[in-house]
Design an enzyme around this catalytic site. Structure first.
Site, mmCIF file in Angstrom:
data_model
loop_
_atom_site.group_PDB
_atom_site.id
_atom_site.type_symbol
_atom_site.label_atom_id
_atom_site.label_comp_id
_atom_site.label_asym_id
_atom_site.label_seq_id
_atom_site.Cartn_x
_atom_site.Cartn_y
_atom_site.Cartn_z
ATOM 1 N N ALA A 8 0.817 -1.217 0.000
ATOM 2 C CA ALA A 8 0.000 0.000 0.000
ATOM 3 C C ALA A 8 0.850 1.266 0.000
ATOM 4 O O ALA A 8 0.380 2.339 0.356
ATOM 5 C CB ALA A 8 -0.938 0.006 1.214
ATOM 6 N N ARG A 82 13.791 1.567 -4.789
ATOM 7 C CA ARG A 82 15.159 2.035 -5.031
ATOM 8 C C ARG A 82 15.441 3.349 -4.312
ATOM 9 O O ARG A 82 14.578 4.202 -4.193
ATOM 10 C CB ARG A 82 15.386 2.244 -6.537
ATOM 11 C CG ARG A 82 15.678 0.984 -7.285
ATOM 12 C CD ARG A 82 16.485 1.287 -8.539
ATOM 13 N NE ARG A 82 15.732 1.945 -9.586
ATOM 14 C CZ ARG A 82 16.274 2.383 -10.717
ATOM 15 N NH1 ARG A 82 17.567 2.238 -10.930
ATOM 16 N NH2 ARG A 82 15.536 2.952 -11.638
ATOM 17 N N ARG A 88 18.233 -1.605 -9.855
ATOM 18 C CA ARG A 88 17.116 -2.494 -9.543
ATOM 19 C C ARG A 88 17.630 -3.856 -9.078
ATOM 20 O O ARG A 88 17.033 -4.512 -8.236
ATOM 21 C CB ARG A 88 16.221 -2.648 -10.770
ATOM 22 C CG ARG A 88 15.493 -1.361 -11.182
ATOM 23 C CD ARG A 88 14.653 -1.575 -12.436
ATOM 24 N NE ARG A 88 13.909 -0.361 -12.813
ATOM 25 C CZ ARG A 88 14.353 0.558 -13.639
ATOM 26 N NH1 ARG A 88 15.567 0.431 -14.173
ATOM 27 N NH2 ARG A 88 13.621 1.606 -13.947
ATOM 28 N N ASN A 95 13.833 -8.500 -1.851
ATOM 29 C CA ASN A 95 12.558 -8.577 -2.554
ATOM 30 C C ASN A 95 12.195 -9.983 -3.010
ATOM 31 O O ASN A 95 11.012 -10.313 -3.123
ATOM 32 C CB ASN A 95 12.559 -7.603 -3.735
ATOM 33 C CG ASN A 95 12.441 -6.159 -3.278
ATOM 34 O OD1 ASN A 95 12.315 -5.902 -2.083
ATOM 35 N ND2 ASN A 95 12.489 -5.226 -4.202
ATOM 36 N N SER A 119 7.347 -5.488 -8.468
ATOM 37 C CA SER A 119 8.535 -5.436 -7.607
ATOM 38 C C SER A 119 9.822 -5.640 -8.405
ATOM 39 O O SER A 119 9.873 -6.461 -9.328
ATOM 40 C CB SER A 119 8.432 -6.510 -6.522
ATOM 41 O OG SER A 119 7.204 -6.431 -5.835
ATOM 42 N N ASP A 148 8.066 1.489 -19.283
ATOM 43 C CA ASP A 148 9.190 1.981 -20.084
ATOM 44 C C ASP A 148 8.705 2.601 -21.393
ATOM 45 O O ASP A 148 9.233 3.620 -21.847
ATOM 46 C CB ASP A 148 10.176 0.851 -20.376
ATOM 47 C CG ASP A 148 10.777 0.272 -19.109
ATOM 48 O OD1 ASP A 148 10.862 1.001 -18.103
ATOM 49 O OD2 ASP A 148 11.154 -0.920 -19.128
ATOM 50 N N ARG A 151 7.324 6.030 -20.794
ATOM 51 C CA ARG A 151 8.416 6.997 -20.631
ATOM 52 C C ARG A 151 9.059 7.324 -21.975
ATOM 53 O O ARG A 151 9.461 8.467 -22.218
ATOM 54 C CB ARG A 151 9.449 6.435 -19.645
ATOM 55 C CG ARG A 151 8.929 6.440 -18.216
ATOM 56 C CD ARG A 151 9.847 5.723 -17.242
ATOM 57 N NE ARG A 151 9.400 5.955 -15.855
ATOM 58 C CZ ARG A 151 9.807 5.252 -14.816
ATOM 59 N NH1 ARG A 151 10.688 4.266 -14.974
ATOM 60 N NH2 ARG A 151 9.358 5.522 -13.609
ATOM 61 N N HIS A 175 13.856 -4.737 -17.924
ATOM 62 C CA HIS A 175 13.470 -3.509 -17.233
ATOM 63 C C HIS A 175 14.645 -3.064 -16.358
ATOM 64 O O HIS A 175 14.634 -3.165 -15.135
ATOM 65 C CB HIS A 175 12.227 -3.778 -16.382
ATOM 66 C CG HIS A 175 11.702 -2.574 -15.665
ATOM 67 N ND1 HIS A 175 11.347 -1.406 -16.311
ATOM 68 C CD2 HIS A 175 11.461 -2.348 -14.337
ATOM 69 C CE1 HIS A 175 10.918 -0.530 -15.423
ATOM 70 N NE2 HIS A 175 10.990 -1.067 -14.216
#
Length: 308
Positions: A8, A82, A88, A95, A119, A148, A151, A175
């Site tokens: 959340a 990050r 990443r 993670n 994630s 991506d 962007r 990614h």
């Protein structure tokens, strides 16, 4: 249509908000491990319903996966974000454990669900869900390429001084800052190749700015971005919920497509009620194939850090 969003934080709350505002889901469940956090976010969002004109019910829960039961789509945003200077890939140790636990809990209560992984490192986390859950490959989707590509289109519109609705473009590959493959050759402005409007040098700058899009925002914000990731997820969930058969570049398990095997990486797919309805194999130039192959090697190297 019931959608669960795990995590959340800023990204998860944005996912829930955009899904609710689009008004295609009956219920969104927002879940978090922090006591009262998801409940508070859900209440705050529900208090915007009359203002934003949606009827989607948003429910918050502190780590009670029973409330996620019978979800059609589950979105995993949980994990640490990050920080400036981090890649990443550096997030993998923490993670991976979170994503493995979360996906198992989700499937226990929604065995037929479709999972969208947000994630990071996203391609490797998507691969982890494949390796540990037993879900069909069409039901496990990584979000990265959709973000991506958004962007990429932002940077193209900026370079063209054009409305973004006039611009189309796609990013495939991993990614990651080094792994993204923006397909500048295929980018268009209202069906006209963008190379007709801007120089090769400017197009190269667009490509490089796209590849560091996440890192640029992390440097400015001090943490990962959330508006565009949330919007990317909501678009994917809507395509599944409404069975639109829309094409998104998504991280999916490849088994020979594009000459790649046993990894998840971003390629164009058709999204519909079954999740990934099909993988679209487009003709790439030799240079694009080489970049995709190099990106795949990077993803495989990160996958090798997993403890499966």
């Amino acid at each position: 249509m019931k959608v669960t969003v795990v995590g959340a934080g800023a990204v998860g709350a944005s996912c829930a908000e955009y899904i609710a505002i689009k008004n295609f889901a009956a219920e969104v469940v927002l879940l978090d491990i922090k006591e009262g956090y998801a409940e508070g976010k859900a209440m705050d969002l529900m208090q915007t319903a009359s203002l934003n004109g949606f009827d989607t019910k948003i429910t918050g829960s502190t780590n009670d996966y029973a409330k996620t039961a019978n979800s059609d789509v589950c979105v995993i945003t949980s994990g640490i974000p990050r920080k400036p200077g981090m890649t990443r890939e550096e997030l993998i140790g923490i993670n991976a454990g979170i994503v493995k636990t979360v996906s198992a809990n989700l499937i226990e209560h929604s065995p037929e669900t479709i999972i969208i992984v947000v994630s990071n490192p996203m391609d490797t986390m998507t691969y982890l869900v494949h390796k540990t859950t037993g879900l069909a490959k069409n039901k496990i989707i990584g979000m990265g390429g959709a973000l991506d590509s958004a962007r990429f289109k932002y940077r193209l519109a900026e370079a063209l001084d054009a409305p973004i609705s006039d611009v189309d473009g796609m990013v495939i590959g991993g990614h990651s800052d080094k792994g993204m493959v923006p397909l500048t050759r295929l980018a268009t402005r209202n069906s006209v190749p963008v190379s007709e409007f801007i120089s090769e040098e400017r197009l190269t700058q667009v490509m490089e700015d796209t590849k560091v899009g996440g890192a640029t925002l992390t440097g400015l914000l001090g943490t990962s971005a959330w508006y565009a990731p949330g919007a990317a997820v909501s678009g994917m969930v809507q395509a599944i919920a409404c069975d639109t058969k829309k094409i998104f570049p998504c991280s999916t398990l490849l088994e020979g497509e594009y000459g790649l095997n046993d990894l998840c990486i971003g390629v164009p797919v058709v999204l519909g009620k079954n999740g990934i309805e099909s993988i679209v194999e487009i003709n790439l130039s030799d240079a694009e194939k080489a970049h995709l192959s190099s990106s795949a090697e990077g993803v495989k190297a990160t996958n090798g850090l997993l403890e499966l």
